[in-house]
Design a protein around this motif. Structure first.
Motif, PDB file in Angstrom:
ATOM      1  N   PRO A  52     -50.859  55.612 -28.354  1.00 37.24           N
ATOM      2  CA  PRO A  52     -51.995  54.695 -28.486  1.00 37.24           C
ATOM      3  C   PRO A  52     -52.709  54.526 -27.141  1.00 37.24           C
ATOM      4  O   PRO A  52     -52.079  54.375 -26.096  1.00 37.24           O
ATOM      5  CB  PRO A  52     -51.349  53.388 -28.940  1.00 37.24           C
ATOM      6  CG  PRO A  52     -50.112  53.828 -29.652  1.00 37.24           C
ATOM      7  CD  PRO A  52     -49.608  55.018 -28.885  1.00 37.24           C
ATOM      8  N   GLY A  53     -54.032  54.583 -27.196  1.00 39.92           N
ATOM      9  CA  GLY A  53     -54.852  54.458 -25.986  1.00 39.92           C
ATOM     10  C   GLY A  53     -55.308  55.791 -25.428  1.00 39.92           C
ATOM     11  O   GLY A  53     -56.171  55.813 -24.536  1.00 39.92           O
ATOM     12  N   ASP A  54     -54.750  56.908 -25.926  1.00 40.91           N
ATOM     13  CA  ASP A  54     -55.210  58.216 -25.453  1.00 40.91           C
ATOM     14  C   ASP A  54     -56.660  58.450 -25.875  1.00 40.91           C
ATOM     15  O   ASP A  54     -57.115  57.931 -26.913  1.00 40.91           O
ATOM     16  CB  ASP A  54     -54.328  59.334 -26.006  1.00 40.91           C
ATOM     17  CG  ASP A  54     -52.949  59.365 -25.365  1.00 40.91           C
ATOM     18  OD1 ASP A  54     -52.783  58.729 -24.305  1.00 40.91           O
ATOM     19  OD2 ASP A  54     -52.051  60.022 -25.927  1.00 40.91           O
ATOM     20  N   ILE A  55     -57.364  59.215 -25.075  1.00 44.02           N
ATOM     21  CA  ILE A  55     -58.765  59.550 -25.391  1.00 44.02           C
ATOM     22  C   ILE A  55     -58.803  60.889 -26.127  1.00 44.02           C
ATOM     23  O   ILE A  55     -58.305  61.901 -25.608  1.00 44.02           O
ATOM     24  CB  ILE A  55     -59.620  59.639 -24.110  1.00 44.02           C
ATOM     25  CG1 ILE A  55     -59.612  58.304 -23.356  1.00 44.02           C
ATOM     26  CG2 ILE A  55     -61.056  60.049 -24.449  1.00 44.02           C
ATOM     27  CD1 ILE A  55     -60.333  58.355 -22.016  1.00 44.02           C
ATOM     28  N   LEU A  56     -59.350  60.887 -27.319  1.00 42.82           N
ATOM     29  CA  LEU A  56     -59.536  62.112 -28.095  1.00 42.82           C
ATOM     30  C   LEU A  56     -60.934  62.662 -27.813  1.00 42.82           C
ATOM     31  O   LEU A  56     -61.880  61.894 -27.628  1.00 42.82           O
ATOM     32  CB  LEU A  56     -59.385  61.823 -29.589  1.00 42.82           C
ATOM     33  CG  LEU A  56     -58.091  61.133 -30.032  1.00 42.82           C
ATOM     34  CD1 LEU A  56     -58.140  60.836 -31.528  1.00 42.82           C
ATOM     35  CD2 LEU A  56     -56.867  61.966 -29.685  1.00 42.82           C
ATOM     36  N   TYR A  57     -61.060  63.963 -27.804  1.00 42.20           N
ATOM     37  CA  TYR A  57     -62.395  64.555 -27.600  1.00 42.20           C
ATOM     38  C   TYR A  57     -62.611  65.736 -28.531  1.00 42.20           C
ATOM     39  O   TYR A  57     -61.662  66.396 -28.968  1.00 42.20           O
ATOM     40  CB  TYR A  57     -62.607  64.968 -26.142  1.00 42.20           C
ATOM     41  CG  TYR A  57     -61.705  66.067 -25.630  1.00 42.20           C
ATOM     42  CD1 TYR A  57     -61.999  67.417 -25.851  1.00 42.20           C
ATOM     43  CD2 TYR A  57     -60.551  65.753 -24.909  1.00 42.20           C
ATOM     44  CE1 TYR A  57     -61.173  68.428 -25.371  1.00 42.20           C
ATOM     45  CE2 TYR A  57     -59.726  66.758 -24.423  1.00 42.20           C
ATOM     46  CZ  TYR A  57     -60.041  68.091 -24.657  1.00 42.20           C
ATOM     47  OH  TYR A  57     -59.220  69.083 -24.186  1.00 42.20           O
ATOM     48  N   TRP A  58     -63.892  65.951 -28.842  1.00 40.18           N
ATOM     49  CA  TRP A  58     -64.335  67.060 -29.681  1.00 40.18           C
ATOM     50  C   TRP A  58     -65.250  67.953 -28.838  1.00 40.18           C
ATOM     51  O   TRP A  58     -66.132  67.457 -28.145  1.00 40.18           O
ATOM     52  CB  TRP A  58     -65.083  66.550 -30.904  1.00 40.18           C
ATOM     53  CG  TRP A  58     -64.196  65.930 -31.950  1.00 40.18           C
ATOM     54  CD1 TRP A  58     -63.825  66.484 -33.131  1.00 40.18           C
ATOM     55  CD2 TRP A  58     -63.593  64.623 -31.922  1.00 40.18           C
ATOM     56  NE1 TRP A  58     -63.012  65.618 -33.851  1.00 40.18           N
ATOM     57  CE2 TRP A  58     -62.854  64.463 -33.117  1.00 40.18           C
ATOM     58  CE3 TRP A  58     -63.580  63.588 -30.984  1.00 40.18           C
ATOM     59  CZ2 TRP A  58     -62.140  63.315 -33.425  1.00 40.18           C
ATOM     60  CZ3 TRP A  58     -62.863  62.444 -31.285  1.00 40.18           C
ATOM     61  CH2 TRP A  58     -62.145  62.307 -32.474  1.00 40.18           C
ATOM     62  N   GLY A  59     -65.014  69.239 -28.928  1.00 45.32           N
ATOM     63  CA  GLY A  59     -65.718  70.159 -28.043  1.00 45.32           C
ATOM     64  C   GLY A  59     -64.748  70.663 -26.991  1.00 45.32           C
ATOM     65  O   GLY A  59     -63.529  70.519 -27.136  1.00 45.32           O
ATOM     66  N   SER A  60     -65.248  71.230 -25.911  1.00 54.10           N
ATOM     67  CA  SER A  60     -64.369  71.710 -24.853  1.00 54.10           C
ATOM     68  C   SER A  60     -64.174  70.637 -23.794  1.00 54.10           C
ATOM     69  O   SER A  60     -65.036  69.781 -23.583  1.00 54.10           O
ATOM     70  CB  SER A  60     -64.959  72.974 -24.222  1.00 54.10           C
ATOM     71  OG  SER A  60     -66.242  72.690 -23.672  1.00 54.10           O
ATOM     72  N   LYS A  61     -63.008  70.700 -23.120  1.00 54.96           N
ATOM     73  CA  LYS A  61     -62.723  69.720 -22.085  1.00 54.96           C
ATOM     74  C   LYS A  61     -63.742  69.835 -20.960  1.00 54.96           C
ATOM     75  O   LYS A  61     -64.025  70.926 -20.475  1.00 54.96           O
ATOM     76  CB  LYS A  61     -61.317  69.940 -21.535  1.00 54.96           C
ATOM     77  CG  LYS A  61     -60.910  68.877 -20.519  1.00 54.96           C
ATOM     78  CD  LYS A  61     -59.469  69.081 -20.069  1.00 54.96           C
ATOM     79  CE  LYS A  61     -59.063  67.993 -19.076  1.00 54.96           C
ATOM     80  NZ  LYS A  61     -57.660  68.138 -18.618  1.00 54.96           N
ATOM     81  N   GLY A  62     -64.293  68.706 -20.575  1.00 55.89           N
ATOM     82  CA  GLY A  62     -65.328  68.704 -19.552  1.00 55.89           C
ATOM     83  C   GLY A  62     -66.719  68.933 -20.105  1.00 55.89           C
ATOM     84  O   GLY A  62     -67.712  68.782 -19.405  1.00 55.89           O
ATOM     85  N   ASN A  63     -66.795  69.299 -21.379  1.00 56.63           N
ATOM     86  CA  ASN A  63     -68.098  69.508 -22.016  1.00 56.63           C
ATOM     87  C   ASN A  63     -68.056  69.008 -23.461  1.00 56.63           C
ATOM     88  O   ASN A  63     -68.653  69.598 -24.356  1.00 56.63           O
ATOM     89  CB  ASN A  63     -68.477  70.991 -21.969  1.00 56.63           C
ATOM     90  CG  ASN A  63     -69.941  71.225 -22.268  1.00 56.63           C
ATOM     91  OD1 ASN A  63     -70.785  70.380 -21.988  1.00 56.63           O
ATOM     92  ND2 ASN A  63     -70.249  72.374 -22.855  1.00 56.63           N
ATOM     93  N   ALA A  64     -67.344  67.905 -23.646  1.00 55.02           N
ATOM     94  CA  ALA A  64     -67.174  67.351 -24.994  1.00 55.02           C
ATOM     95  C   ALA A  64     -68.458  66.710 -25.494  1.00 55.02           C
ATOM     96  O   ALA A  64     -69.238  66.164 -24.712  1.00 55.02           O
ATOM     97  CB  ALA A  64     -66.059  66.317 -24.985  1.00 55.02           C
TER      98      ALA A  64
END
Length: 284
Positions: free
Chosen positions: A233-245
């Motif tokens: 819990p609290g982790d950041i989820l991202y869509w796309g590539s890391k650094g360019n989400a």
């Protein structure tokens, strides 16, 4: 010698009267010529005629000429001033037009970026809806099986995800994110009544005293990368590539995330199976 002999006489021979007359006439003629010459030389000389250079007459009024020159100079000065003012106005107009063009270009670029993001959000939402429709039967069956085994339905979880409840800073982040569910999605929104995806994540982490970058691209590079099978819990989820989400959300545990999805859905809490993220980072 006889006294009658001829003895040359020492006296000059007498000239004849005719010769004397001739000589007298010649002398008289000479004297007459000399007299005439003397008379001619004694007569006063005729005056010489002297030629005089006549100067042109200046037929103009000096005062009128000076007045005309002054008037012409004044008119030229006025025309120069008018021309200078027109040049300044033209330069000002060009400068203003350039500034307006630059502002219009920036506004057009922002509008294009906003439209592109909204289009990407709509496309992603449509893809998620299609996948959700395909999985409806499976989720329903899974919920029925869980209910029959334990007497209560459990929320679907991602494979291998941590299900422990959030504590400490993570709890503050999760509780804030869940409290925003139902609010509007507004591009550029940072709260309190509306958010965009990165604005929500930034505001949630602020509750734990953590300052995050504003944009999703930078947030996807914060912290340390973690596997989707080991989320907390609290982790950041991202869509796309890391650094360019292009999208981020907060993992709240139980296989779910809270995110500001798009203008049509607003801020929602969804299962990871609804739209599986590309990756995750841990800042805590």
């Amino acid at each position: 010698m006889s006294h009658t002999a001829h003895i040359p006489s020492h006296r000059k021979p007498r000239r004849s009267a005719s010769k004397l007359a001739v000589r007298a006439g010649v002398a008289g003629g000479v004297l007459s010529t000399l007299a005439m010459a003397g008379t001619a030389s004694a007569s006063p000389a005729e005056p010489k005629t002297e030629s005089t250079l006549e100067m042109p007459v200046l037929n103009m009024d000096l005062a009128a000429e000076v007045s005309s020159a002054v008037t012409t100079a004044a008119e030229n000065t006025r025309l120069a001033a008018v021309e200078g003012e027109l040049t300044a106005q033209e330069e000002s107009a060009r400068t203003g037009a350039a500034a307006e063009a630059k502002q219009a270009k920036e506004e057009a670029q922002k509008a294009a970026e906003k439209k592109a993001k909204e289009e990407a959000d709509r496309k992603a939402e449509a893809e998620r809806a299609a996948r959700d429709s395909e999985r409806t039967t499976l989720r329903t069956a899974s919920a029925s099986d869980s209910g029959s085994g334990s007497g209560s339905a459990k929320a679907p979880q991602g494979t291998g995800t941590v299900t422990a409840p959030a504590t400490g800073s993570a709890a503050a982040i999760v509780n804030f994110a869940r409290a925003q569910v139902g609010k509007a999605y507004v591009m550029g929104g940072t709260g309190p009544s509306s958010f965009d995806c990165s604005g929500l994540v930034q505001a949630a982490y602020r509750q734990a005293g953590i300052s995050l970058p504003r944009m999703s691209q930078a947030q996807s590079s914060a912290g340390t990368s973690v596997s989707l099978s080991a989320l907390q819990p609290g982790d950041i989820l991202y869509w796309g590539s890391k650094g360019n989400a292009y999208h981020v959300a907060v993992y709240v545990g139980g296989g779910k995330f809270v995110g500001a999805q798009n203008p049509s859905t607003g801020i929602v809490e969804r299962s990871l199976s609804y739209d599986k993220p590309t990756g995750a980072v841990r800042v805590l």
